[in-house]
Design a protein around this motif. Structure first.
Motif, PDB file in Angstrom:
ATOM      1  N   CYS B 414      49.414  32.482  54.124  1.00 45.21           N
ATOM      2  CA  CYS B 414      50.802  32.535  54.594  1.00 45.21           C
ATOM      3  C   CYS B 414      50.979  33.679  55.582  1.00 45.21           C
ATOM      4  O   CYS B 414      50.102  34.536  55.724  1.00 45.21           O
ATOM      5  N   GLU B 415      52.079  33.631  56.241  1.00 43.17           N
ATOM      6  CA  GLU B 415      52.341  34.635  57.281  1.00 43.17           C
ATOM      7  C   GLU B 415      52.437  36.018  56.632  1.00 43.17           C
ATOM      8  O   GLU B 415      52.973  36.153  55.524  1.00 43.17           O
ATOM      9  N   ASP B 418      55.693  37.335  54.738  1.00 40.63           N
ATOM     10  CA  ASP B 418      56.314  36.666  53.581  1.00 40.63           C
ATOM     11  C   ASP B 418      55.605  37.028  52.281  1.00 40.63           C
ATOM     12  O   ASP B 418      54.440  37.401  52.278  1.00 40.63           O
ATOM     13  N   THR B 423      56.597  32.030  48.349  1.00 37.01           N
ATOM     14  CA  THR B 423      56.269  30.825  49.119  1.00 37.01           C
ATOM     15  C   THR B 423      55.662  29.766  48.194  1.00 37.01           C
ATOM     16  O   THR B 423      56.025  28.591  48.236  1.00 37.01           O
ATOM     17  N   GLY B 518      57.291  25.267  55.533  1.00 38.72           N
ATOM     18  CA  GLY B 518      58.029  26.102  56.494  1.00 38.72           C
ATOM     19  C   GLY B 518      59.518  26.030  56.277  1.00 38.72           C
ATOM     20  O   GLY B 518      60.027  25.129  55.595  1.00 38.72           O
ATOM     21  N   ARG B 524      55.346  28.554  57.645  1.00 36.56           N
ATOM     22  CA  ARG B 524      55.025  29.856  57.059  1.00 36.56           C
ATOM     23  C   ARG B 524      53.845  29.843  56.099  1.00 36.56           C
ATOM     24  O   ARG B 524      53.411  30.893  55.635  1.00 36.56           O
TER      25      ARG B 524
END
Lengths: 238, 719
Positions: B414-415, B418, B423, B518, B524
């Motif tokens: 994940c980004e 975050d 998530t 996302g 994301r």
């Protein structure tokens, strides 16, 4: 014939083998009897059925031997050959039951289906003397090496009557022990049975040797018709 | 359900055409109907066994008949042996003896005629009244002729007697037919064992009162109490306690499964530890096990090609035999007198009793079908068995067949900004809204990781976008969240960072499925999956290759993934196929190489299954309705496919051997009999011996010498 007693003794001692093989049957036959006397009656009828079958197949073997002898007159003596075969079989059977011959164990698949057994089991459990007789009748047909050996012997006698007598004597020999086991359970110890079996084997082998010798003599005498006379008919002129 | 045909009351086979007006199967017939003399006799024996204390009259009669026959034979042998037979120069004493033996033969054959001849006559007469001509009728005529002739000879005091022939024939025919009927019953035994697993009586709870009723009396909605260790009698829903159940009989799953209230239960599965209440959902006839038994029973009625061949031969048989018997009888009667004619005709009829031919194929096939069912393999017909034995190529569908149909998360990215836990929690809540294998994999992954607040859903209003993914709304903030393919992201207007996009591309090129998540205009998170190969896939492929069968896989996946599968399994994989393309590929293969077996899950590859020589559906324990497959493996074990193929081959070997034997035996036998060289008594003996041989070999069909497979599979224990 000189070896009648031998046949009887062979049957008698050989029946220690029967007890091992067919002991279950006689016990099943007696299982439903309410008293010893009733059991003994059932056992006797059962044994009579068995001996009847022996006599019958003895007659058939004797007849076959007789025909073979009649057909091969002039050629090599069929009776001599039969005697040789019977002698060999008897010796082989004797050695097998004495444990002097190699054994081969036949393994069968578990799902083995035996339709004959179905028939047999139903009759064996049936009440009534007729059912016991039929069970004996069918037991007589069960494959048994000893029976085959004496059957060959019966064939070598070359006469229907002699064949019947052979198998009848053999069957009568097996009767006492089977009767005892059937009515009294297993009073014979395993060790005792093994010793008896060994002794029986010796007798069977001796019978085999005598038969072999007889066959050899016939062979030596050359081919000649050897049809025994019918006891009911006046002797035919040769 | 079984198609409505009239069935024999003993062996449950369809009755021959002449009895077609009889009551239908399952109905209570006012008069029992039997398909043959053997079944009539066997049923009589069984009936007597049921009555307490009654003698086994029939069997004892048979035994006494054997006794009498032996006597008759002995007298006959004596007649033949003493050379007085027909000898004009015999002495008066010998003549008298011969006379005595003739009369004794007559005397002893009377009980045989009475005990065994009468039922045969009754059976033949009943068949005749319905317009059926059978060999039994010919036999009755022949035997009657032989007896009449012999009786006249005995009374005249001259001429030949053939009492022994008639007696031996009667004994042997009865014995043979009885064995045959017993064999037929035995062939269905495997099926009965399955059926007997279902209890006959059940504890029904109605209005708080428990009563014992017949299982067949249950209707949907009934509640039934099942104790631990008992079989669940119907398909239903669990109420009350949780329990563990063993569904091995139905699904082949060898591990017990946990069931909680509300869960579906399969009829026939074993309740292991809890006392439970089951609410019936389906009627008793639709229970999973009942359906299986019913399917096999129907398969028994569907005739395979070998059976049709045997039937065709048997149908042509009767007129041919009738002609042959009449011709042989006529010729020998003209040449050597009426007795020789009767004997030759009888011998022809006896030797050609179509027992061997009529029994050879069906018995073997039925035994095989029942045996396979016990191993959780359902052949829809004898033909499916024949076809599976012939295959040259085997094609596997990929998803759900070579692979387990489930996936595993192998990467979660994940980004950086975050919270991965959050998530994943969103992904989990979205994934709950779908049954897709990838959603299942995400759920499994989420369960493995410690997540904050796992109980409360963070996402609401979840709905599925078929073929794309799942979308929902964040409970806090009301943002839309999407989980699914790149197409869903495009659709929702979400764009990814170059880093995630590159990672996704790399994964796709490596042949791995991916899913994206996302919100707020941006992708994301990235899930990378791997499909799980079935544990036995490699072994199964190797097995078929060893036997020279071409193996390949067909898939709708794109080329990279197919290449990965090809590399893993070492077999050619054809990719990018739509269901119709798969069917076309199967057709092309069958033209180029030979018979093709298509193995699939039976749902989305139905066209290919239907196009193949034989279709095999995997894992259809609970769903026998997948009619497109000729063979259903009830569990997911691919090795069962090897077993089935091997089993089918062994069965067909037995069938062919039986057919050849029966045919050769009949041809040689009839030729011998027609030439007058075969005594009818010998022919009768041969008849019994030959049918014994055939029945034995048929009932042992597929016996294996203690193969490893037998030990690996738990056998079903009754109870």
């Amino acid at each position: 014939m000189t070896d009648w007693p031998l046949i009887f003794i062979g049957g008698f001692l050989g029946s220690s083998h029967c007890v091992g093989m067919c002991g279950g049957f006689v016990l099943a036959i007696g299982a439903q009897a309410p008293s010893l006397a009733a059991n003994l009656r059932r056992q006797t009828v059962y044994t009579a059925g068995r001996v009847f079958t022996y006599i019958f197949i003895g007659a058939a073997a004797g007849y076959a031997g007789q025909r073979a002898t009649a057909v091969t007159v002039g050629a090599i003596s069929a009776q001599a050959l039969l005697a040789l075969v019977a002698g060999g079989l008897l010796i082989w059977q004797g050695m097998k039951s004495a444990g002097w011959a190699p054994h081969r164990f036949v393994t069968r698949s578990t799902s083995h289906f035996c339709p004959e057994q179905l028939l047999f089991r139903s009759v064996l459990r049936g009440p009534g003397l007729a059912a016991a007789f039929v069970a004996g009748l069918l037991t007589g047909w069960l494959p048994c090496g000893l029976v085959y050996a004496y059957l060959a012997f019966a064939a070598s006698s070359g006469s229907m009557l002699a064949g019947m007598a052979t198998m009848g004597l053999f069957g009568a020999g097996t009767a006492p022990l089977m009767l005892l086991v059937g009515s009294g359970g297993s009073w014979l110890s395993l060790a005792m049975r093994r010793r008896m079996l060994r002794l029986a084997a010796v007798f069977v082998i001796v019978s085999g040797c005598i038969t072999l010798a007889r066959g050899a003599t016939f062979l030596g005498q050359g081919a000649q018709p050897h049809l025994p006379a019918c006891p009911f008919c006046p002797a035919k002129s040769p | 359900m079984i198609s409505p045909v009239a069935c024999c009351d003993y062996c449950a086979l369809p009755l021959p055409g002449w009895a077609g007006r009889a009551p239908r199967c399952g109905g209570v017939a006012p008069v029992p109907q039997y398909c043959c003399f053997g079944c009539r006799f066997a049923a009589a024996v069984t009936r007597e066994r049921g009555a307490a204390g009654a003698a086994h009259l029939k069997l004892v009669q048979l035994g006494l008949s054997i006794f009498c026959t032996m006597n008759v034979l002995a007298f006959t042998m004596a007649l033949w042996g003493e050379g007085v037979y027909g000898d004009p120069a015999a002495t008066p004493a010998a003549q008298a003896l011969a006379d005595l033996f003739r009369y004794l033969g007559l005397l002893f054959s009377l009980p045989v005629l009475f005990f065994l001849g009468r039922p045969l006559v009754v059976d033949a007469w009943q068949t005749l009244r319905h317009g059926g001509l059978t060999t039994d009728l010919l036999l009755v005529c022949g035997v009657a002729a032989a007896f009449i002739f012999s009786t006249i000879s005995a009374i005249r005091g001259a001429g030949d007697v053939y009492f022994e022939v008639g007696c031996v024939i009667l004994v042997m025919v009865t014995l043979g037919r009885w064995l045959e009927a017993t064999g037929r019953l035995k062939a269905g035994a495997h099926l009965d064992e399955l059926q007997q697993l279902l209890p006959e009586r059940v504890r029904r709870i109605r209005g708080g009162v428990e009563e014992s009723v017949l299982r067949t009396a249950l209707v949907p909605g009934d509640r039934v109490r099942v104790l631990p260790g008992e079989r669940i009698p119907i398909d239903g829903r669990l109420q009350g306690n949780s329990t563990w159940v063993d569904e091995c009989v139905v699904t082949g799953e060898s591990w017990p499964v946990a069931r909680t209230p509300g869960d579906p239960l399969l009829g026939g599965s074993l309740n292991l530890d809890g006392e439970i209440v089951v609410e019936a959902v389906l009627g008793p006839a639709e229970a999973a096990l009942a359906r299986l038994v019913d399917a096999v029973r129907r398969a028994r009625l569907a005739k395979g090609r070998h059976q049709l061949l045997a039937d065709r031969i048997a149908a042509a048989f009767f007129p041919v035999i009738l002609t042959a018997a009449a011709a042989a009888g006529g010729f020998h009667a003209w040449r050597s007198g009426p007795a020789a004619g009767i004997l030759a005709g009888l011998a022809v009829v006896l030797i050609s009793c179509p027992c061997a031919l009529g029994v050879a194929v069906p018995l073997a096939v039925w035994t095989a079908l029942g045996r396979a069912a016990r191993r959780q393999v359902l052949f829809r017909s004898g033909e499916a068995l024949e076809r599976l034995a012939e295959i040259r190529v085997i094609c596997f569908d990929k998803t759900g067949t070579l692979t387990t149909g489930t996936a595993q998360v192998v990467g979660f990215d994940c980004e950086p900004g975050d919270d991965p836990a959050l998530t994943l929690a969103w992904a989990r809540d979205l994934a709950r809204g779908s049954l897709h294998p990838l959603s299942r994999a995400i759920l499994a992954e989420a369960e493995r990781r410690p997540l904050s607040n796992p109980a409360t859903p963070l996402v609401e209003a979840v709905h599925c976008r078929p073929g794309l993914g799942v979308v929902g709304r964040q409970r806090a903030g009301g943002q839309t969240v999407a989980l699914g393919s790149q197409a869903l992201m495009d659709h929702a207007g979400l764009t990814g960072t170059p880093r995630l996009a590159a990672a996704a591309r790399a994964a796709v090129d490596a042949g791995c499925p991916v899913a994206l998540i996302g919100w707020q205009g941006q992708i994301r998170g990235l899930f990378t999956f791997q499909e799980e190969l079935r544990a036995s896939a490699r072994e199964t492929i190797a097995w078929f290759r060893q036997r020279g069968i071409e193996v390949l896989a067909l898939t709708g996946d794109q080329a990279p993934r197919a290449a990965k599968l090809a590399a893993e399994l070492g077999i050619p994989v054809r990719s990018g196929l739509l269901p119709e393309d798969k069917a076309a590929a199967v057709q092309e293969l069958s033209q180029r190489v030979g018979p093709v077996a298509m193995v699939g899950d039976g749902v989305n590859d139905a066209p290919a299954l239907a196009a193949s020589h034989v279709g095999v559906a995997v894992g259809c324990g609970t769903d026998l309705a997948r009619e497109s497959a000729g063979v259903c493996l009830m569990n997911n074990d691919l090795l069962r496919l090897c077993w089935s193929t091997d089993f089918a081959r062994r069965t067909m070997r037995t069938v062919r051997r039986n057919l050849y034997f029966a045919f050769a035996y009949n041809v040689v036998g009839v030729a011998l009999a027609a030439s007058g060289r075969l005594n009818p008594a010998t022919a009768a003996l041969l008849m019994v011996a030959s049918s014994l041989l055939v029945i034995r070999s048929a009932l042992q069909v597929g016996d294996e010498p203690a193969a490893a497979e037998t030990r690996r599979q738990p056998m079903i224990a009754p109870g």
